[in-house]
Motif scaffolding. Structure first.
Motif, PDB file in Angstrom:
ATOM      1  N   PRO A 115       0.846  -1.206   0.000  1.00 29.47           N
ATOM      2  CA  PRO A 115       0.000   0.000   0.000  1.00 29.47           C
ATOM      3  C   PRO A 115       0.874   1.246   0.000  1.00 29.47           C
ATOM      4  CG  PRO A 115      -0.732  -1.589   1.653  1.00 29.47           C
ATOM      5  CD  PRO A 115       0.589  -2.082   1.159  1.00 29.47           C
ATOM      6  N   VAL A 116       0.388   2.307  -0.659  1.00 28.37           N
ATOM      7  CA  VAL A 116       1.167   3.538  -0.794  1.00 28.37           C
ATOM      8  C   VAL A 116       0.336   4.726  -0.301  1.00 28.37           C
ATOM      9  CG1 VAL A 116       2.303   5.141  -2.404  1.00 28.37           C
ATOM     10  CG2 VAL A 116       2.496   2.669  -2.746  1.00 28.37           C
ATOM     11  N   ILE A 117       0.953   5.562   0.513  1.00 32.75           N
ATOM     12  CA  ILE A 117       0.362   6.844   0.896  1.00 32.75           C
ATOM     13  C   ILE A 117       1.236   7.927   0.272  1.00 32.75           C
ATOM     14  CG2 ILE A 117      -0.284   8.370   2.797  1.00 32.75           C
ATOM     15  CD1 ILE A 117      -0.519   5.883   4.565  1.00 32.75           C
ATOM     16  N   ARG A 118       0.695   8.658  -0.663  1.00 33.46           N
ATOM     17  CA  ARG A 118       1.455   9.686  -1.383  1.00 33.46           C
ATOM     18  C   ARG A 118       1.111  11.061  -0.805  1.00 33.46           C
ATOM     19  NH1 ARG A 118       4.247   9.615  -6.022  1.00 33.46           N
ATOM     20  NH2 ARG A 118       3.471   7.497  -6.449  1.00 33.46           N
ATOM     21  N   ILE A 119       2.125  11.783  -0.361  1.00 30.29           N
ATOM     22  CA  ILE A 119       1.945  13.093   0.244  1.00 30.29           C
ATOM     23  C   ILE A 119       2.353  14.167  -0.756  1.00 30.29           C
ATOM     24  CG2 ILE A 119       2.395  14.528   2.260  1.00 30.29           C
ATOM     25  CD1 ILE A 119       1.249  11.802   2.962  1.00 30.29           C
ATOM     26  N   THR A 120       1.434  15.066  -1.080  1.00 32.14           N
ATOM     27  CA  THR A 120       1.726  16.157  -2.005  1.00 32.14           C
ATOM     28  C   THR A 120       1.379  17.486  -1.323  1.00 32.14           C
ATOM     29  OG1 THR A 120      -0.502  16.125  -2.984  1.00 32.14           O
ATOM     30  CG2 THR A 120       1.145  14.679  -3.977  1.00 32.14           C
ATOM     31  N   GLY A 121       1.702  18.599  -2.002  1.00 27.79           N
ATOM     32  CA  GLY A 121       1.327  19.901  -1.481  1.00 27.79           C
ATOM     33  C   GLY A 121       2.522  20.763  -1.137  1.00 27.79           C
ATOM     34  N   PHE A 122       2.348  21.659  -0.153  1.00 26.88           N
ATOM     35  CA  PHE A 122       3.439  22.565   0.209  1.00 26.88           C
ATOM     36  C   PHE A 122       3.429  22.881   1.694  1.00 26.88           C
ATOM     37  CE2 PHE A 122      -0.107  25.427  -0.520  1.00 26.88           C
ATOM     38  CZ  PHE A 122       0.042  26.389   0.476  1.00 26.88           C
ATOM     39  N   VAL A 123       4.619  23.273   2.172  1.00 24.31           N
ATOM     40  CA  VAL A 123       4.805  23.656   3.568  1.00 24.31           C
ATOM     41  C   VAL A 123       5.475  25.023   3.588  1.00 24.31           C
ATOM     42  CG1 VAL A 123       5.974  23.146   5.736  1.00 24.31           C
ATOM     43  CG2 VAL A 123       5.030  21.272   4.354  1.00 24.31           C
ATOM     44  N   LEU A 124       4.909  25.954   4.335  1.00 26.44           N
ATOM     45  CA  LEU A 124       5.467  27.298   4.476  1.00 26.44           C
ATOM     46  C   LEU A 124       5.615  27.606   5.961  1.00 26.44           C
ATOM     47  CD1 LEU A 124       6.280  30.069   3.251  1.00 26.44           C
ATOM     48  CD2 LEU A 124       3.854  30.709   3.351  1.00 26.44           C
ATOM     49  N   PHE A 125       6.859  27.736   6.413  1.00 24.85           N
ATOM     50  CA  PHE A 125       7.109  27.976   7.836  1.00 24.85           C
ATOM     51  C   PHE A 125       6.403  26.923   8.700  1.00 24.85           C
ATOM     52  CE2 PHE A 125       7.793  32.236   6.050  1.00 24.85           C
ATOM     53  CZ  PHE A 125       9.037  32.540   6.605  1.00 24.85           C
ATOM     54  N   GLY A 126       6.563  25.670   8.308  1.00 28.12           N
ATOM     55  CA  GLY A 126       5.934  24.586   9.051  1.00 28.12           C
ATOM     56  C   GLY A 126       6.660  23.281   8.785  1.00 28.12           C
ATOM     57  N   GLY A 127       6.017  22.177   9.121  1.00 28.31           N
ATOM     58  CA  GLY A 127       6.662  20.895   8.908  1.00 28.31           C
ATOM     59  C   GLY A 127       5.705  19.730   8.835  1.00 28.31           C
ATOM     60  N   VAL A 128       6.146  18.683   8.111  1.00 27.05           N
ATOM     61  CA  VAL A 128       5.421  17.409   8.039  1.00 27.05           C
ATOM     62  C   VAL A 128       6.359  16.338   8.571  1.00 27.05           C
ATOM     63  CG1 VAL A 128       4.285  15.720   6.557  1.00 27.05           C
ATOM     64  CG2 VAL A 128       4.101  18.150   6.013  1.00 27.05           C
ATOM     65  N   SER A 129       5.917  15.607   9.580  1.00 27.82           N
ATOM     66  CA  SER A 129       6.760  14.575  10.180  1.00 27.82           C
ATOM     67  C   SER A 129       6.070  13.222  10.117  1.00 27.82           C
ATOM     68  CB  SER A 129       7.087  14.927  11.637  1.00 27.82           C
ATOM     69  OG  SER A 129       5.907  14.950  12.431  1.00 27.82           O
ATOM     70  N   PHE A 130       6.883  12.156  10.176  1.00 28.27           N
ATOM     71  CA  PHE A 130       6.359  10.797  10.062  1.00 28.27           C
ATOM     72  C   PHE A 130       6.844   9.942  11.219  1.00 28.27           C
ATOM     73  CE2 PHE A 130       6.724  12.525   5.792  1.00 28.27           C
ATOM     74  CZ  PHE A 130       5.473  12.278   5.271  1.00 28.27           C
ATOM     75  N   LYS A 131       5.983   9.042  11.670  1.00 28.33           N
ATOM     76  CA  LYS A 131       6.337   8.031  12.662  1.00 28.33           C
ATOM     77  C   LYS A 131       5.842   6.694  12.131  1.00 28.33           C
ATOM     78  CE  LYS A 131       5.949  11.127  16.664  1.00 28.33           C
ATOM     79  NZ  LYS A 131       5.575  12.325  15.857  1.00 28.33           N
ATOM     80  N   ARG A 132       6.655   5.661  12.317  1.00 26.94           N
ATOM     81  CA  ARG A 132       6.261   4.323  11.872  1.00 26.94           C
ATOM     82  C   ARG A 132       6.133   3.446  13.109  1.00 26.94           C
ATOM     83  NH1 ARG A 132       6.163   2.419   6.825  1.00 26.94           N
ATOM     84  NH2 ARG A 132       7.304   4.244   6.103  1.00 26.94           N
ATOM     85  N   ARG A 133       4.886   3.042  13.413  1.00 26.19           N
ATOM     86  CA  ARG A 133       4.618   2.265  14.611  1.00 26.19           C
ATOM     87  C   ARG A 133       3.608   1.163  14.306  1.00 26.19           C
ATOM     88  NH1 ARG A 133       4.305   7.585  17.623  1.00 26.19           N
ATOM     89  NH2 ARG A 133       6.142   7.686  18.954  1.00 26.19           N
ATOM     90  N   THR A 134       3.641   0.115  15.101  1.00 21.83           N
ATOM     91  CA  THR A 134       2.618  -0.920  15.002  1.00 21.83           C
ATOM     92  C   THR A 134       1.373  -0.430  15.740  1.00 21.83           C
ATOM     93  OG1 THR A 134       3.255  -2.041  17.061  1.00 21.83           O
ATOM     94  CG2 THR A 134       4.417  -2.682  15.053  1.00 21.83           C
ATOM     95  N   THR A 135       0.282  -1.155  15.591  1.00 25.54           N
ATOM     96  CA  THR A 135      -0.970  -0.733  16.239  1.00 25.54           C
ATOM     97  C   THR A 135      -0.881  -0.826  17.758  1.00 25.54           C
ATOM     98  OG1 THR A 135      -1.837  -2.984  15.983  1.00 25.54           O
ATOM     99  CG2 THR A 135      -2.408  -1.374  14.284  1.00 25.54           C
ATOM    100  N   LYS A 136       0.051  -1.631  18.276  1.00 29.73           N
ATOM    101  CA  LYS A 136       0.165  -1.794  19.725  1.00 29.73           C
ATOM    102  C   LYS A 136       1.025  -0.718  20.374  1.00 29.73           C
ATOM    103  CE  LYS A 136      -0.508  -6.802  19.651  1.00 29.73           C
ATOM    104  NZ  LYS A 136       0.052  -8.122  20.031  1.00 29.73           N
ATOM    105  N   GLU A 137       1.811  -0.009  19.569  1.00 28.71           N
ATOM    106  CA  GLU A 137       2.671   1.019  20.130  1.00 28.71           C
ATOM    107  C   GLU A 137       1.871   2.294  20.378  1.00 28.71           C
ATOM    108  OE1 GLU A 137       6.925   1.203  18.571  1.00 28.71           O
ATOM    109  OE2 GLU A 137       5.872   0.229  16.931  1.00 28.71           O
ATOM    110  N   ARG A 138       2.115   2.934  21.482  1.00 32.59           N
ATOM    111  CA  ARG A 138       1.421   4.164  21.844  1.00 32.59           C
ATOM    112  C   ARG A 138       2.407   5.310  21.888  1.00 32.59           C
ATOM    113  NH1 ARG A 138      -3.625   3.160  23.916  1.00 32.59           N
ATOM    114  NH2 ARG A 138      -4.080   0.988  24.401  1.00 32.59           N
TER     115      ARG A 138
END
Length: 204
Positions: A176-199
């Protein structure tokens, strides 16, 4: 009422969503090709009865021996049904989040202006093998959590801002693919990779 007559009963949106989840699992497991998955989804949302839904999953095994679709409406039959939410998320001078079991549409738009958005895909059901998230982040932040085995492709323009490396853990072309498009101005996009059991860790 016998089982044959129950199969002629009208199916609900919750029943269709449950089958959409089963088809998504079959795609991720390689049991269906992307073309077959797309064809069955088209038939799924045109289906009216239980019998029509059953035909879409009859050749697919159920998890842990569970039935592919129950024609008997018991109290626990829809506990895992994903929530169908808007494909637009807006956070202006505030915050918004989407988590739990929700139905991810083919295209989602996020606007974060002087605010923050948390998007959690760990229990989400993708309606397509590839879904697109278009972000507009101005003086804000967007945190996206994905489970292992899901590829994230970024095509984001950052001006005085940043879009993190999603650190993909698979090169499987059928993932499966999640494609992120668009723009960031004075901000940020961050990613975390976790299993469903991780909090998330709580900060005091």
């Amino acid at each position: 009422m016998d089982l044959e007559k129950k199969s002629d009963l009208r199916a609900s949106d919750a029943d269709r969503d449950a089958v959409a989840h089963r088809l998504g699992d079959a795609l991720a497991e390689g049991r269906l090709t992307p073309e077959e998955h797309a064809e069955r989804l088209d038939e799924l949302y045109a289906a009216k009865t239980y019998a029509e839904l059953d035909l879409l999953t009859r050749d697919l095994p159920g998890p842990a021996g569970e039935p592919k679709i129950s024609l008997l409406k018991d109290s626990g039959g829809t506990s895992g049904t994903p929530v169908q939410a808007s494909n637009t998320i807006v956070a202006i001078f505030g915050g918004a989040e989407r988590k739990g079991r929700w139905l991810a549409e083919p295209h989602t738009t996020i606007t974060a202006a002087f605010g923050g958005v948390e998007l959690d895909y760990r229990q989400a059901v993708l309606t397509r093998r590839e879904v697109v998230v278009d972000v507009k982040c101005i003086f804000g932040g967007i945190d996206i959590t994905v489970p292992p085995g899901v590829r994230v492709v970024t095509d984001v323009s950052a001006i005085f801002g940043a879009c993190e490396d999603p650190k993909n853990d698979t090169v499987d072309p059928q993932a499966p693919v999640i494609r992120i498009t668009g723009f960031v101005l004075f901000g940020g996009v961050s990613f975390k990779r976790r299993t469903t059991k991780e909090r998330r860790k709580k900060h005091c």
